[in-house]
Design a protein around this motif. Structure first.
Motif, PDB file in Angstrom:
ATOM      1  N   ARG A  92       0.806  -1.224   0.000  1.00 40.70           N
ATOM      2  CA  ARG A  92       0.000   0.000   0.000  1.00 40.70           C
ATOM      3  C   ARG A  92       0.838   1.273   0.000  1.00 40.70           C
ATOM      4  O   ARG A  92       0.323   2.356  -0.183  1.00 40.70           O
ATOM      5  CB  ARG A  92      -0.958  -0.001   1.182  1.00 40.70           C
ATOM      6  CG  ARG A  92      -0.285   0.139   2.521  1.00 40.70           C
ATOM      7  CD  ARG A  92      -1.307   0.176   3.647  1.00 40.70           C
ATOM      8  NE  ARG A  92      -0.671   0.526   4.880  1.00 40.70           N
ATOM      9  CZ  ARG A  92      -0.100  -0.321   5.728  1.00 40.70           C
ATOM     10  NH1 ARG A  92      -0.104  -1.600   5.462  1.00 40.70           N
ATOM     11  NH2 ARG A  92       0.456   0.091   6.835  1.00 40.70           N
ATOM     12  N   GLU A  93       2.115   1.158   0.202  1.00 44.76           N
ATOM     13  CA  GLU A  93       2.990   2.326   0.276  1.00 44.76           C
ATOM     14  C   GLU A  93       3.924   2.377  -0.938  1.00 44.76           C
ATOM     15  O   GLU A  93       5.130   2.521  -0.812  1.00 44.76           O
ATOM     16  CB  GLU A  93       3.809   2.283   1.569  1.00 44.76           C
ATOM     17  CG  GLU A  93       2.994   2.210   2.833  1.00 44.76           C
ATOM     18  CD  GLU A  93       2.211   3.497   3.111  1.00 44.76           C
ATOM     19  OE1 GLU A  93       2.580   4.549   2.547  1.00 44.76           O
ATOM     20  OE2 GLU A  93       1.241   3.424   3.865  1.00 44.76           O
ATOM     21  N   ASN A  94       3.358   2.279  -2.127  1.00 45.81           N
ATOM     22  CA  ASN A  94       4.165   2.181  -3.347  1.00 45.81           C
ATOM     23  C   ASN A  94       5.132   3.345  -3.525  1.00 45.81           C
ATOM     24  O   ASN A  94       6.291   3.136  -3.868  1.00 45.81           O
ATOM     25  CB  ASN A  94       3.260   2.065  -4.571  1.00 45.81           C
ATOM     26  CG  ASN A  94       2.631   0.692  -4.663  1.00 45.81           C
ATOM     27  OD1 ASN A  94       3.195  -0.277  -4.168  1.00 45.81           O
ATOM     28  ND2 ASN A  94       1.459   0.620  -5.258  1.00 45.81           N
ATOM     29  N   GLU A  95       4.673   4.571  -3.312  1.00 46.62           N
ATOM     30  CA  GLU A  95       5.558   5.718  -3.526  1.00 46.62           C
ATOM     31  C   GLU A  95       6.710   5.704  -2.519  1.00 46.62           C
ATOM     32  O   GLU A  95       7.868   5.884  -2.889  1.00 46.62           O
ATOM     33  CB  GLU A  95       4.776   7.021  -3.389  1.00 46.62           C
ATOM     34  CG  GLU A  95       5.645   8.237  -3.672  1.00 46.62           C
ATOM     35  CD  GLU A  95       4.863   9.535  -3.500  1.00 46.62           C
ATOM     36  OE1 GLU A  95       5.528  10.536  -3.237  1.00 46.62           O
ATOM     37  OE2 GLU A  95       3.627   9.531  -3.627  1.00 46.62           O
ATOM     38  N   LEU A  96       6.384   5.491  -1.267  1.00 45.05           N
ATOM     39  CA  LEU A  96       7.422   5.432  -0.234  1.00 45.05           C
ATOM     40  C   LEU A  96       8.386   4.284  -0.521  1.00 45.05           C
ATOM     41  O   LEU A  96       9.597   4.438  -0.421  1.00 45.05           O
ATOM     42  CB  LEU A  96       6.792   5.264   1.145  1.00 45.05           C
ATOM     43  CG  LEU A  96       7.766   5.055   2.301  1.00 45.05           C
ATOM     44  CD1 LEU A  96       8.678   6.266   2.437  1.00 45.05           C
ATOM     45  CD2 LEU A  96       7.006   4.795   3.587  1.00 45.05           C
ATOM     46  N   ARG A  97       7.842   3.150  -0.899  1.00 45.88           N
ATOM     47  CA  ARG A  97       8.679   1.984  -1.193  1.00 45.88           C
ATOM     48  C   ARG A  97       9.645   2.291  -2.337  1.00 45.88           C
ATOM     49  O   ARG A  97      10.829   1.975  -2.266  1.00 45.88           O
ATOM     50  CB  ARG A  97       7.797   0.781  -1.529  1.00 45.88           C
ATOM     51  CG  ARG A  97       8.597  -0.490  -1.700  1.00 45.88           C
ATOM     52  CD  ARG A  97       7.736  -1.697  -1.848  1.00 45.88           C
ATOM     53  NE  ARG A  97       6.843  -1.527  -2.984  1.00 45.88           N
ATOM     54  CZ  ARG A  97       5.737  -2.209  -3.174  1.00 45.88           C
ATOM     55  NH1 ARG A  97       5.361  -3.116  -2.311  1.00 45.88           N
ATOM     56  NH2 ARG A  97       4.978  -2.015  -4.226  1.00 45.88           N
ATOM     57  N   SER A  98       9.167   2.931  -3.376  1.00 51.34           N
ATOM     58  CA  SER A  98      10.022   3.277  -4.518  1.00 51.34           C
ATOM     59  C   SER A  98      11.118   4.249  -4.111  1.00 51.34           C
ATOM     60  O   SER A  98      12.280   4.092  -4.505  1.00 51.34           O
ATOM     61  CB  SER A  98       9.190   3.895  -5.640  1.00 51.34           C
ATOM     62  OG  SER A  98       8.271   2.957  -6.128  1.00 51.34           O
ATOM     63  N   ARG A  99      10.773   5.251  -3.297  1.00 50.52           N
ATOM     64  CA  ARG A  99      11.770   6.219  -2.850  1.00 50.52           C
ATOM     65  C   ARG A  99      12.817   5.560  -1.960  1.00 50.52           C
ATOM     66  O   ARG A  99      14.010   5.850  -2.076  1.00 50.52           O
ATOM     67  CB  ARG A  99      11.088   7.376  -2.134  1.00 50.52           C
ATOM     68  CG  ARG A  99      10.333   8.259  -3.108  1.00 50.52           C
ATOM     69  CD  ARG A  99       9.619   9.450  -2.518  1.00 50.52           C
ATOM     70  NE  ARG A  99      10.001   9.840  -1.184  1.00 50.52           N
ATOM     71  CZ  ARG A  99       9.194  10.496  -0.365  1.00 50.52           C
ATOM     72  NH1 ARG A  99       7.977  10.815  -0.747  1.00 50.52           N
ATOM     73  NH2 ARG A  99       9.594  10.847   0.833  1.00 50.52           N
TER      74      ARG A  99
END
Length: 109
Positions: A92-99
């Protein structure tokens, strides 16, 4: 939880005075107070580590605090990395995970 006497027997009949010295040097941190120490499984493992460092690797009394401190730091960093890996694996935390992945990749250089 085990007593001082039981710990000493389990780790190879180490004299109680020696283990008390480890406690006084803050190499072991049991629960309770002097005369009423209780040791957890992790304390027994650390006592075995102290013996291995001393007997098998030749670490002396002056070097032991340095080695134990470095090992503690290494284990703490490992625990942090495991928590971080769990955190970035949450979908659910795709953006955070990518960063975070990008940041971790850039620090591997």
């Amino acid at each position: 939880m085990i007593t001082l006497e039981t710990l000493c027997m389990r780790i190879g009949n180490v004299p109680q005075d020696e283990v008390l010295g480890w406690i006084d040097s803050d190499w072991l941190r049991p629960e309770g107070g002097r005369g009423h120490y209780l040791f957890r499984e992790i304390d027994e493992a650390r006592a075995r580590l102290i013996l291995e460092l001393r007997d098998d690797m030749g670490i002396n009394t002056e070097g032991m605090p340095v080695v134990l401190s470095l090992l503690d730091q290494l284990y703490a960093a490992r625990r942090q990395m495991l928590r971080l890996r769990e955190a970035i694996s949450v979908p659910r935390e795709n953006e955070l995970r990518s960063r975070l992945r990008a940041l971790l990749a850039s620090t591997q250089d």
